[in-house]
Write a protein that holds these residues in place. Structure first.
Motif, short mmCIF file in Angstrom:
data_model
loop_
_atom_site.label_atom_id
_atom_site.label_comp_id
_atom_site.label_asym_id
_atom_site.label_seq_id
_atom_site.Cartn_x
_atom_site.Cartn_y
_atom_site.Cartn_z
N ALA A 168 0.86 -1.19 0.00
CA ALA A 168 0.00 0.00 0.00
C ALA A 168 0.90 1.24 0.00
CB ALA A 168 -0.92 -0.02 1.24
N GLY A 169 0.26 2.41 0.17
CA GLY A 169 1.03 3.64 0.33
C GLY A 169 1.90 3.98 -0.88
N LEU A 170 2.92 4.77 -0.57
CA LEU A 170 3.79 5.33 -1.61
C LEU A 170 4.45 4.27 -2.49
CD1 LEU A 170 4.40 8.29 -1.98
CD2 LEU A 170 6.29 8.06 -0.38
N GLN A 171 4.91 3.20 -1.84
CA GLN A 171 5.61 2.17 -2.62
C GLN A 171 4.67 1.49 -3.60
OE1 GLN A 171 5.92 2.81 0.58
NE2 GLN A 171 7.97 2.44 1.35
N ALA A 172 3.42 1.28 -3.20
CA ALA A 172 2.45 0.67 -4.14
C ALA A 172 2.11 1.67 -5.24
CB ALA A 172 1.19 0.25 -3.39
N ASP A 173 1.94 2.95 -4.87
CA ASP A 173 1.60 3.96 -5.88
C ASP A 173 2.66 3.98 -6.98
OD1 ASP A 173 -0.53 4.58 -4.26
OD2 ASP A 173 0.28 6.51 -3.58
N LEU A 174 3.92 3.92 -6.58
CA LEU A 174 5.00 3.97 -7.58
C LEU A 174 4.95 2.76 -8.51
CD1 LEU A 174 7.94 5.37 -5.43
CD2 LEU A 174 6.61 6.56 -7.18
N GLN A 175 4.62 1.59 -7.94
CA GLN A 175 4.52 0.40 -8.79
C GLN A 175 3.37 0.53 -9.77
OE1 GLN A 175 4.88 -3.47 -6.80
NE2 GLN A 175 5.33 -2.35 -4.92
N VAL A 176 2.25 1.10 -9.30
CA VAL A 176 1.09 1.29 -10.18
C VAL A 176 1.45 2.27 -11.31
CG1 VAL A 176 -1.26 2.24 -10.30
CG2 VAL A 176 -0.61 0.74 -8.40
N PHE A 177 2.07 3.40 -10.94
CA PHE A 177 2.44 4.40 -11.95
C PHE A 177 3.33 3.74 -13.01
CE2 PHE A 177 2.29 8.22 -8.72
CZ PHE A 177 0.91 8.17 -8.74
N ARG A 178 4.30 2.98 -12.53
CA ARG A 178 5.26 2.34 -13.44
C ARG A 178 4.53 1.39 -14.39
NH1 ARG A 178 8.39 1.70 -16.45
NH2 ARG A 178 10.18 0.32 -16.65
N SER A 179 3.62 0.61 -13.84
CA SER A 179 3.00 -0.37 -14.71
C SER A 179 2.02 0.28 -15.69
CB SER A 179 2.40 -1.53 -13.91
OG SER A 179 1.09 -1.26 -13.62
N LEU A 180 1.65 1.55 -15.46
CA LEU A 180 0.79 2.25 -16.42
C LEU A 180 1.58 3.24 -17.28
CD1 LEU A 180 -2.34 2.61 -14.12
CD2 LEU A 180 -2.11 1.18 -16.16
#
Ligand code: PLP
Length: 260
Positions: free
Chosen positions: A16-28
């Motif tokens: 969750a949080g920042l680390q998950a957000d960065l993974q989501v951004f990267r995969s999109l």
């Protein structure tokens, strides 16, 4: 290059949080920039401790970052304290007028508080600047005082977030409801609101960490890529449904989403 900014809490598990957000951004296909509002001591079963970042450092991080790498969309997640939330609000006063997604994070699923309650008035101000606010049912209830146990109550809460608090749109997530996890999207339309119930399908995956963070991050990424709000919401919901279907057991007590 598309750039998005997440201002959120750190979750060292990456669920969750920042680390998950960065993974989501990267995969999109979006470059993720990130300003932490708090460190957490956390594993897949619970949040053990929260340490807010020094508020003026949050302010300086945001100002310094966006002067150099202006984002095309911004997401707010966990804000931890009233002082941190105030500095985030201050930083956004001079930020570029880009889409703003506010995930009004109050508590983790284990019940740990991720925002002190005296910060709610500042959170409400931030919601007033939001392109989209994405509460779950307990958050919608706390923020509006509406009884969200019925569809009518959810509609009243969604409308209050838009007409009362001033968000351009609200997505009230149905995942905490027994039965069909339909989401309600409320869009401001001149002086009135359009309501759209979006059908959800329950993926029986057991306890999954960070679905709310992933949804708001995916919508932010699509907005950064230039999507219209309704498209971004639709694509973000489908992204999370795929990540849920692909989720895997990890750690002692949870499942983690898997992104593309
Ligand atoms: N940690 C951080 C930093 C978060 O932002 C969140 C949720 O927003 C959580 C933990 C909790 O995630 P969950 O409620 O899915 O356990």
């Amino acid at each position: 290059m598309f750039v998005a900014l997440s201002i959120a809490g750190s979750d060292p598990t990456g669920g969750a949080g920042l680390q998950a957000d960065l993974q989501v951004f990267r995969s999109l296909g979006v470059h993720g920039t990130a300003v932490p509002t708090a460190l957490t001591v956390q594993d897949t079963s619970r949040v053990h401790q929260v340490l807010p970042v020094f508020p003026t450092i949050v302010l300086r991080q945001i100002r310094t970052l966006i002067a150099d790498l202006p984002p095309a969309a911004i997401k707010l997640g966990m804000l931890a304290t009233d002082d941190v939330a105030r500095q985030v609000a201050r930083a956004l006063e001079t930020a570029p007028a880009v889409p703003l997604v506010v995930d009004p994070v109050l508590d983790a699923s284990d019940g740990s508080a991720l925002l002190e309650r005296r910060a709610i008035p500042v959170l409400e101000q931030l919601i007033g600047r939001a392109t989209l606010v994405t509460p779950n049912l307990p958050e919608a209830s706390t923020l509006t005082g509406c009884d969200v146990s019925t569809r009518e109550g959810v509609e009243a809460a969604g409308c209050a977030l838009v007409s009362g608090l001033g968000a351009r749109a609200a997505l009230v997530k149905g995942g905490h409801r027994d039965g069909a996890p339909d989401d309600l999207l409320v869009l401001r339309d001149g002086g009135s609101q359009q309501l759209h119930w979006l059908e959800g399908e329950r993926v029986d995956a057991g306890p999954v960490h960070g679905t709310g963070c992933a949804l708001s991050a995916a919508i932010t990424a699509h907005l950064a890529r230039g999507d219209e709000l309704e498209h971004a919401v639709d694509r973000g919901r489908r992204f999370v449904a795929r990540a849920l279907a692909a989720s895997a057991e990890a750690g002692a007590r949870s499942r983690l989403l898997r992104f593309g």
